[in-house]
Design a protein around this motif. Structure first.
Motif, PDB file in Angstrom:
ATOM      1  N   ALA A 878       0.896  -1.143  -0.093  1.00 36.59           N
ATOM      2  CA  ALA A 878      -0.066  -0.016  -0.076  1.00 36.59           C
ATOM      3  C   ALA A 878       0.878   1.271   0.071  1.00 36.59           C
ATOM      4  O   ALA A 878       0.478   2.351  -0.748  1.00 36.59           O
ATOM      5  N   PHE A 879       2.071   1.361   0.760  1.00 36.49           N
ATOM      6  CA  PHE A 879       2.692   2.614   0.786  1.00 36.49           C
ATOM      7  C   PHE A 879       3.392   2.565  -0.506  1.00 36.49           C
ATOM      8  O   PHE A 879       3.586   3.765  -1.086  1.00 36.49           O
ATOM      9  N   VAL A 880       3.836   1.487  -1.570  1.00 36.27           N
ATOM     10  CA  VAL A 880       4.410   1.682  -2.577  1.00 36.27           C
ATOM     11  C   VAL A 880       3.618   2.325  -3.598  1.00 36.27           C
ATOM     12  O   VAL A 880       3.781   3.575  -4.173  1.00 36.27           O
ATOM     13  N   ILE A 881       2.238   1.931  -3.635  1.00 40.36           N
ATOM     14  CA  ILE A 881       1.218   2.544  -4.373  1.00 40.36           C
ATOM     15  C   ILE A 881       0.890   3.886  -4.254  1.00 40.36           C
ATOM     16  O   ILE A 881       0.873   4.929  -4.923  1.00 40.36           O
ATOM     17  N   VAL A 882       0.680   4.201  -2.873  1.00 42.83           N
ATOM     18  CA  VAL A 882       0.366   5.613  -2.449  1.00 42.83           C
ATOM     19  C   VAL A 882       1.484   6.585  -2.558  1.00 42.83           C
ATOM     20  O   VAL A 882       1.362   7.474  -3.190  1.00 42.83           O
ATOM     21  N   PHE A 883       2.948   6.190  -2.254  1.00 46.37           N
ATOM     22  CA  PHE A 883       4.016   7.042  -2.431  1.00 46.37           C
ATOM     23  C   PHE A 883       4.060   7.313  -4.007  1.00 46.37           C
ATOM     24  O   PHE A 883       4.459   8.574  -4.206  1.00 46.37           O
ATOM     25  N   GLN A 884       4.151   6.323  -4.692  1.00 44.00           N
ATOM     26  CA  GLN A 884       4.274   6.529  -6.082  1.00 44.00           C
ATOM     27  C   GLN A 884       3.284   7.356  -6.687  1.00 44.00           C
ATOM     28  O   GLN A 884       3.789   8.401  -7.691  1.00 44.00           O
ATOM     29  N   ASN A 885       2.158   7.365  -6.459  1.00 44.13           N
ATOM     30  CA  ASN A 885       1.192   8.115  -7.100  1.00 44.13           C
ATOM     31  C   ASN A 885       1.086   9.448  -6.467  1.00 44.13           C
ATOM     32  O   ASN A 885       0.982  10.338  -7.342  1.00 44.13           O
ATOM     33  N   VAL A 886       1.235   9.577  -5.360  1.00 49.90           N
ATOM     34  CA  VAL A 886       1.364  10.985  -4.615  1.00 49.90           C
ATOM     35  C   VAL A 886       2.556  11.845  -5.326  1.00 49.90           C
ATOM     36  O   VAL A 886       2.652  13.056  -5.661  1.00 49.90           O
ATOM     37  N   VAL A 887       3.714  11.004  -5.199  1.00 52.67           N
ATOM     38  CA  VAL A 887       5.130  11.766  -5.554  1.00 52.67           C
ATOM     39  C   VAL A 887       4.938  12.133  -7.129  1.00 52.67           C
ATOM     40  O   VAL A 887       5.323  13.307  -7.613  1.00 52.67           O
ATOM     41  N   MET A 888       4.475  11.296  -7.821  1.00 52.78           N
ATOM     42  CA  MET A 888       4.302  11.645  -9.290  1.00 52.78           C
ATOM     43  C   MET A 888       3.476  12.821  -9.585  1.00 52.78           C
ATOM     44  O   MET A 888       3.371  13.349 -10.439  1.00 52.78           O
ATOM     45  N   LEU A 889       2.201  12.614  -8.918  1.00 53.55           N
ATOM     46  CA  LEU A 889       1.434  13.674  -9.193  1.00 53.55           C
ATOM     47  C   LEU A 889       1.902  15.124  -8.758  1.00 53.55           C
ATOM     48  O   LEU A 889       1.768  15.889  -9.508  1.00 53.55           O
ATOM     49  N   MET A 890       2.602  15.120  -7.528  1.00 54.72           N
ATOM     50  CA  MET A 890       3.213  16.190  -7.179  1.00 54.72           C
ATOM     51  C   MET A 890       4.366  16.885  -8.285  1.00 54.72           C
ATOM     52  O   MET A 890       4.438  18.001  -8.709  1.00 54.72           O
ATOM     53  N   SER A 891       5.049  15.789  -8.853  1.00 51.80           N
ATOM     54  CA  SER A 891       6.084  16.129  -9.903  1.00 51.80           C
ATOM     55  C   SER A 891       5.360  16.561 -10.957  1.00 51.80           C
ATOM     56  O   SER A 891       5.962  17.695 -11.891  1.00 51.80           O
ATOM     57  N   ASP A 892       4.350  16.138 -11.339  1.00 57.50           N
ATOM     58  CA  ASP A 892       3.522  16.709 -12.904  1.00 57.50           C
ATOM     59  C   ASP A 892       2.890  17.875 -12.606  1.00 57.50           C
ATOM     60  O   ASP A 892       2.889  18.628 -13.244  1.00 57.50           O
ATOM     61  N   PHE A 893       2.478  18.086 -11.527  1.00 55.36           N
ATOM     62  CA  PHE A 893       2.225  19.545 -10.979  1.00 55.36           C
ATOM     63  C   PHE A 893       3.087  20.611 -11.302  1.00 55.36           C
ATOM     64  O   PHE A 893       2.745  21.485 -11.590  1.00 55.36           O
ATOM     65  N   VAL A 894       4.137  20.324 -10.403  1.00 56.32           N
ATOM     66  CA  VAL A 894       5.518  21.282 -10.565  1.00 56.32           C
ATOM     67  C   VAL A 894       5.774  21.350 -11.995  1.00 56.32           C
ATOM     68  O   VAL A 894       6.065  22.456 -12.537  1.00 56.32           O
ATOM     69  N   ASP A 895       5.675  20.199 -12.902  1.00 58.86           N
ATOM     70  CA  ASP A 895       5.803  20.380 -14.371  1.00 58.86           C
ATOM     71  C   ASP A 895       4.940  21.035 -14.942  1.00 58.86           C
ATOM     72  O   ASP A 895       5.067  22.017 -15.930  1.00 58.86           O
ATOM     73  N   TRP A 896       3.742  20.939 -14.676  1.00 57.86           N
ATOM     74  CA  TRP A 896       2.642  21.876 -15.301  1.00 57.86           C
ATOM     75  C   TRP A 896       2.685  23.402 -14.785  1.00 57.86           C
ATOM     76  O   TRP A 896       2.557  24.169 -15.768  1.00 57.86           O
ATOM     77  N   LEU A 897       3.176  23.503 -13.613  1.00 59.58           N
ATOM     78  CA  LEU A 897       3.149  24.902 -12.975  1.00 59.58           C
ATOM     79  C   LEU A 897       4.166  25.723 -13.648  1.00 59.58           C
ATOM     80  O   LEU A 897       4.035  27.110 -13.734  1.00 59.58           O
ATOM     81  N   ILE A 898       5.511  25.306 -14.025  1.00 60.21           N
ATOM     82  CA  ILE A 898       6.664  26.060 -14.474  1.00 60.21           C
ATOM     83  C   ILE A 898       6.716  26.015 -16.081  1.00 60.21           C
ATOM     84  O   ILE A 898       6.675  24.944 -16.439  1.00 60.21           O
ATOM     85  N   PRO A 899       6.355  27.074 -16.579  1.00 58.91           N
ATOM     86  CA  PRO A 899       6.379  27.239 -18.118  1.00 58.91           C
ATOM     87  C   PRO A 899       8.040  26.707 -18.626  1.00 58.91           C
ATOM     88  O   PRO A 899       8.944  27.139 -17.967  1.00 58.91           O
ATOM     89  N   ASP A 900       7.995  25.952 -19.744  1.00 54.16           N
ATOM     90  CA  ASP A 900       9.122  25.752 -20.299  1.00 54.16           C
ATOM     91  C   ASP A 900       9.929  26.803 -21.042  1.00 54.16           C
ATOM     92  O   ASP A 900      11.153  26.982 -21.198  1.00 54.16           O
ATOM     93  N   ILE A 901       9.287  27.979 -21.394  1.00 56.18           N
ATOM     94  CA  ILE A 901       9.904  28.985 -21.988  1.00 56.18           C
ATOM     95  C   ILE A 901       9.565  30.363 -20.999  1.00 56.18           C
ATOM     96  O   ILE A 901       8.370  30.589 -20.733  1.00 56.18           O
ATOM     97  N   PRO A 902      10.439  30.672 -20.609  1.00 55.46           N
ATOM     98  CA  PRO A 902      10.735  32.094 -19.802  1.00 55.46           C
ATOM     99  C   PRO A 902       9.702  33.165 -20.457  1.00 55.46           C
ATOM    100  O   PRO A 902       9.827  33.262 -21.964  1.00 55.46           O
ATOM    101  N   LYS A 903       8.911  33.707 -19.908  1.00 62.99           N
ATOM    102  CA  LYS A 903       8.077  34.819 -20.250  1.00 62.99           C
ATOM    103  C   LYS A 903       8.697  35.985 -21.299  1.00 62.99           C
ATOM    104  O   LYS A 903       8.413  36.447 -22.140  1.00 62.99           O
ATOM    105  N   ASP A 904       9.853  36.389 -20.498  1.00 66.35           N
ATOM    106  CA  ASP A 904      10.893  37.645 -21.313  1.00 66.35           C
ATOM    107  C   ASP A 904      11.482  36.961 -22.492  1.00 66.35           C
ATOM    108  O   ASP A 904      11.504  37.608 -23.501  1.00 66.35           O
ATOM    109  N   ILE A 905      11.796  35.798 -22.488  1.00 67.78           N
ATOM    110  CA  ILE A 905      12.359  35.338 -23.741  1.00 67.78           C
ATOM    111  C   ILE A 905      11.168  35.109 -24.891  1.00 67.78           C
ATOM    112  O   ILE A 905      11.418  35.148 -26.058  1.00 67.78           O
ATOM    113  N   SER A 906      10.097  34.677 -24.501  1.00 72.25           N
ATOM    114  CA  SER A 906       8.880  34.545 -25.491  1.00 72.25           C
ATOM    115  C   SER A 906       8.766  35.849 -26.120  1.00 72.25           C
ATOM    116  O   SER A 906       8.366  35.941 -27.317  1.00 72.25           O
ATOM    117  N   ILE A 907       8.426  36.894 -25.147  1.00 75.48           N
ATOM    118  CA  ILE A 907       8.513  38.240 -25.803  1.00 75.48           C
ATOM    119  C   ILE A 907       9.447  38.759 -26.779  1.00 75.48           C
ATOM    120  O   ILE A 907       9.303  39.420 -27.754  1.00 75.48           O
TER     121      ILE A 907
END
Length: 949
Positions: A878-907
């Motif tokens: 149970a710990f393996v399943i919970v740990f894996q899903n929670v951590v990967m969800l947090m990682s994907d959220f951080v990935d989504w939260l940070i844009p790949d291209i800085p705003k000033d560079i895009s401009i």
């Protein structure tokens, strides 16, 4: 007739004398220009120098009032005006003055051989062998002449040098004139700076102020290189075009194309040029592989030390980058890219970002380790182990020669295991999973910023171009396939299919599986070593020494594993290259990616198989007292210490990391290049060594440097380290610290190697790190799963939680050690396995304890797995399943939260596109206005729009 045999066309103009002595020849485009060799090199009595087309360059230089440069200090021709953009070397069997072999006819060659035939008393076999060598050398010379003739048709200028100071080596120095550079730059779509400047915005006013503050704070950490200063203005870049030369600042043509751009242009020409008179079409790769040419390399800009060393980019890099005394400073990434190209610049930029991101990981890892040190005195399980009042008697760890032992003797191991197996370990594993995501996102933003600064935002990877330029080996196999066909269709596009490659694919699959099995066999061999050595030491050592047997065996086994890993790494690297060559990939990019994938699979398995065994298999397939599992007849499978296998896993990781970094990476990178350089210099007489060092030219000095073999070994080294840092970080929180210390040295070591020990690499354009990013991302995802299993199955974190909240009478860990130990009746030992020294502890033992969750011998189901075992197993899963899903969800959220291209560079990218359109419109309006002033005849055309209006 002889001209036809040698491959010359009868209509072509041939030299009237020996090359480099009487005259020079050109193709139809150029007239024949005589060359006075004495005017070029008066002291050249032994060698021969051919300078092709010097007159045109001299006339241009005189018109431009260029000052000749000393070719001993700078990479220039003997005239000091034309820069050496590339060098090809070849083997010279005999000095040119003694080998009177003409390229005019085979009969003349045969006639000279008859004139210089050996006397009758000489060995005829030796004479025949010498004749075969001469014919072979003459064949290579003819191929060189054809290849060089094709290069001249492409517009390149060349100067030859044979047997001057380095015996047996000839040099062909290549120079690309301005017209050739412009033509190839347009063909390669090189973006060059225009005369238009625009202001660079660094974001909002608040962000700009923060950047200025950070710049002032870190001013002392910046190298003294102009490229590292934050510029407020930037030149607008545009793909070079000969029709739009008015857009570019061509006031100084010598510096418009820098040295790395010139060498890359010449290299592209070399790759396109072919030899067609041989049996098979041969390019520069085939010519190098067959020995027609021995080396091909661009030149460094100048010397880095000495009184006469003038300022150049190489010297600046040596002083401000390739020095251990400035390890705390940032890297001059801009100058690295300018000198070595984008691909090398991206590697060092990635290595710098990785090293910077290791700083917070190392700090948190040290804090976790210190937390374990501080709380070791308050750790209840280790206190119970070290309490002599418990008087727990443990079962023997081996048959017959091992006796019963007290649990209190494992006090030191239990206390040491708490340093790495504590409550902070779970937090650190989650932190490192998020750290890996942050590192990937930070690198993507950094990479995008570098693409903007280096004008690579609109650069498309030359995949389509590489498809049109297959590798020489691929062309060779395609030609062999076409020759096998009886009547090949003229318009059919012959290529290698999967059916043609099927034998190679089958060989690759079988070899890869076999090599992985070899790795598993090596790990099994080390396991047998540990088991047999431990048994032998127990049989031969004194009782006082037996307490240190386990530590001795663990350490020596880890060292043996390290030695095997280092040796097999080199073997696997060579086999992976051999398998990739057998596969015959079509393009260089495909070859590199397939080589990287095979090498990564083999080296990853080689480095991590022993660690995976210690983490997940050791101590779990041993059986129980009275019913142990044996291997090789009489050897029991090894057990973990009472505190678990985490401590042994930590020792293995520590020795592997330190050993690979100190021995394989650093020592080999320093020692092997120096040894190869010494071997190359041994070919020269030691008496003349010092004189040669003073008189050698740039191309001769670079000949003694090591060849550049690519960035794959550097990346592979860091990828394996990244795996060590992320995959098993839950068991070794100090791994980021060791990686950080290694990388601080690694950056300067690689810098010194690139600047001083290796030849200058070909500048390759690239906008990312390629397949390495995919491997990094895959490792970061796998690390989450591996750390989840390490925490749940290797450490005692889950058993402690289950006991504390399900079985503890007071909700604490008091009694946890007794809960983890099962009972065994010593009368149930199999015959011949009971200890010979049953009274070793001074009393008769009737019941001993062992670490497992099994029912006692007096229960209805003796020695079967207890309910506690199944409860803990369910909690672990149970710990393996919970740990894996929670951590990967947090990682994907951080990935989504940070844009790949800085705003000033895009401009800024958007603004650049608008500025390019504006620049073209202004240029077109100015052109129309000039045409109108110069020729008033188009005046009626101007009235036409007004009439329409």
């Amino acid at each position: 007739m002889c001209e036809k045999l040698l491959g010359f066309n009868s209509t072509e103009e041939q030299p009237s004398g020996p090359r480099g002595q009487d005259s020079m020849w050109r193709n139809e485009k150029y007239e024949t220009v005589p060359l006075d060799v004495k005017g070029i090199d008066e002291d050249n009595s032994k060698g021969t120098r051919d300078s092709l087309y010097p007159q045109a360059a001299l006339r241009k230089a005189q018109q431009g009032n260029e000052r000749p440069k000393d070719p001993k200090l700078w990479p220039y021709f003997q005239d000091g005006l034309r820069r050496i953009d590339y060098v090809l070397t070849y083997h010279v069997q005999k000095p040119q003055s003694t080998r009177k072999l003409s390229a005019k006819s085979c009969l003349c060659f045969k006639f000279r051989r008859e004139q210089s035939s050996p006397p009758a008393h000489e060995d005829p076999e030796l004479a025949a062998q010498e004749q075969r060598l001469d014919y072979h050398e003459d064949d290579q010379r003819l191929r060189r002449e054809e290849f060089e003739e094709n290069l001249r048709e492409m517009g390149l200028e060349m100067e030859r040098e044979e047997g001057n100071k380095i015996p047996g080596v000839g040099f062909l120095k290549i120079h690309a004139p301005w017209e050739v550079l412009c033509r190839e730059a347009e063909f390669m779509k090189l973006k060059m700076p225009t005369f238009k400047k625009y202001k660079v915005s660094h974001g909002s006013s608040i962000v700009e102020k923060v950047n200025m503050f950070v710049q002032k704070v870190t001013a002392t950490l910046q190298p003294k290189v102009g490229e590292n200063r934050v510029e407020n203005e930037k030149y607008l870049s545009y793909p070079f075009s000969r029709e739009k030369q008015h857009l570019f600042d061509l006031s100084d043509r010598n510096s418009f194309f820098d040295s790395k751009t010139r060498s890359s242009i010449v290299y592209e020409i070399l790759k396109r040029t072919k030899c067609t008179r041989a049996k098979y079409i041969m390019g520069i790769s085939s010519l190098l592989g067959s020995g027609v040419y021995t080396e091909a390399y661009p030149l460094h800009d100048g010397d880095i030390d000495g009184i006469n060393a003038e300022a150049n980019d190489r010297k600046i890099l040596c002083e401000e980058w390739a020095s251990y005394s400035i390890f705390y400073k940032y890297q001059p990434i801009g100058l690295i890219r300018k000198y070595f190209g984008e691909k090398v610049g991206l590697y060092f930029a990635w290595l710098g970002v990785y090293t910077q991101m290791l700083i917070p990981a190392a700090i948190v890892g040290v804090i976790v380790f210190l937390y374990g040190c501080v709380t070791v005195e308050d750790n209840i399980p280790s206190m119970e182990v070290c309490d002599e009042r418990n008087n727990i008697t443990m079962c023997p760890i081996c048959d017959r020669v091992c006796s019963y032992w007290k649990l209190v003797t494992a006090c030191g191991t239990a206390r040491a295991s708490h340093l790495f197996d504590n409550a902070a370990t779970v937090f650190f594993a989650i932190f490192m999973a998020l750290w890996a995501t942050m590192f990937m996102e930070h690198w993507k933003r950094r990479q995008m910023r570098l693409n903007y600064i280096w004008d690579l935002t609109s650069f498309e990877d030359a995949e389509g171009k590489q498809k049109s330029q297959p590798r020489a080996e691929y062309e060779f196999h395609v030609m062999k396939k076409s020759l096998k066909k009886e009547k090949p269709p003229k318009e059919e596009n012959v290529k290698l299919t999967c059916r043609d490659r099927m034998p190679a694919y089958m060989t690759i699959i079988v070899m890869m599986v076999f090599l992985i099995c070899v790795t598993l066999a090596i790990v099994f061999g080390v396991v047998l070593y540990r088991v047999s050595i431990m048994t032998a030491l127990h049989m031969s050592s004194t009782p006082s020494f037996r307490t240190n047997i386990r530590a001795t065996v663990k350490t020596t086994a880890a060292i043996i594993n390290l030695i095997i890993i280092i040796i097999m790494d080199e073997v696997y690297g060579a086999i992976a290259r051999w398998l990739t060559i057998m596969e015959v990939p079509k393009t260089d990019k495909s070859f590199e990616e397939r080589l990287i994938f095979k090498t990564f699979i083999l080296k990853f398995a080689n480095a991590f198989t022993p660690i995976v065994y210690l983490a997940f298999f050791r101590g779990r397939i041993i059986g129980r007292p009275g019913k142990y599992i044996y291997v090789m007849g009489s050897y029991r499978m090894e057990e973990c210490a009472h505190a678990g296998c985490l401590m042994e896993l930590c020792i293995q990781l520590c020795i592997t990391m330190l050993g690979k970094q100190l021995i394989q990476n650093n020592l080999f990178e320093i020692g092997v290049p120096k040894l190869k350089k010494m071997l190359r210099q041994r070919k020269i007489d030691k008496k003349h060594q010092e004189e040669l060092d003073k008189t050698l030219h740039r191309h001769e000095k670079d000949h003694f440097l090591g060849p550049f073999v690519g960035l794959n070994p550097e990346y592979m080294e860091m990828i394996i380290q990244f795996g060590m840092v992320t995959l098993f970080v839950a068991s070794f929180p100090l791994a980021p610290l060791f990686a950080l210390l290694n990388n601080i040295i690694e950056i300067r070591l690689d810098a010194k190697k690139f600047v001083t020990e290796l030849r200058r690499p070909i500048a390759v354009r690239a906008k990312d790190i390629g397949i390495w990013y995919t491997l990094l991302r895959g490792l970061s995802k796998v690390a989450v799963i591996v750390n989840a299993f390490v925490i749940s199955f290797t450490s005692d974190f889950i058993p402690r939680l289950v006991y504390q909240y399900m079985y503890s009478p007071d909700g604490t860990l008091h009694g946890f050690v007794n809960h983890t130990l099962s009972y065994f009746n010593v009368s149930h030992f199999q015959p011949g396995t009971e200890p010979t020294e049953s009274m070793h502890l001074g009393y008769k033992v009737e019941v001993c304890r062992y670490k497992d969750y099994r029912d006692p011998p007096w229960s209805d189901t003796p020695y079967e797995f207890s309910r506690q075992f199944w409860a803990i197993l369910a909690a672990r899963l149970a710990f393996v399943i919970v740990f894996q899903n929670v951590v990967m969800l947090m990682s994907d959220f951080v990935d989504w939260l940070i844009p790949d291209i800085p705003k000033d560079i895009s401009i800024q990218i958007h603004n650049e596109r608008n500025l390019i359109v504006e620049l073209f419109m202004k240029q077109e309006q100015g052109k129309k206005y000039r045409n109108t002033i110069g020729d008033p005849s188009p005046q009626p055309l101007r009235s036409r729009p007004s009439s329409q209006a």
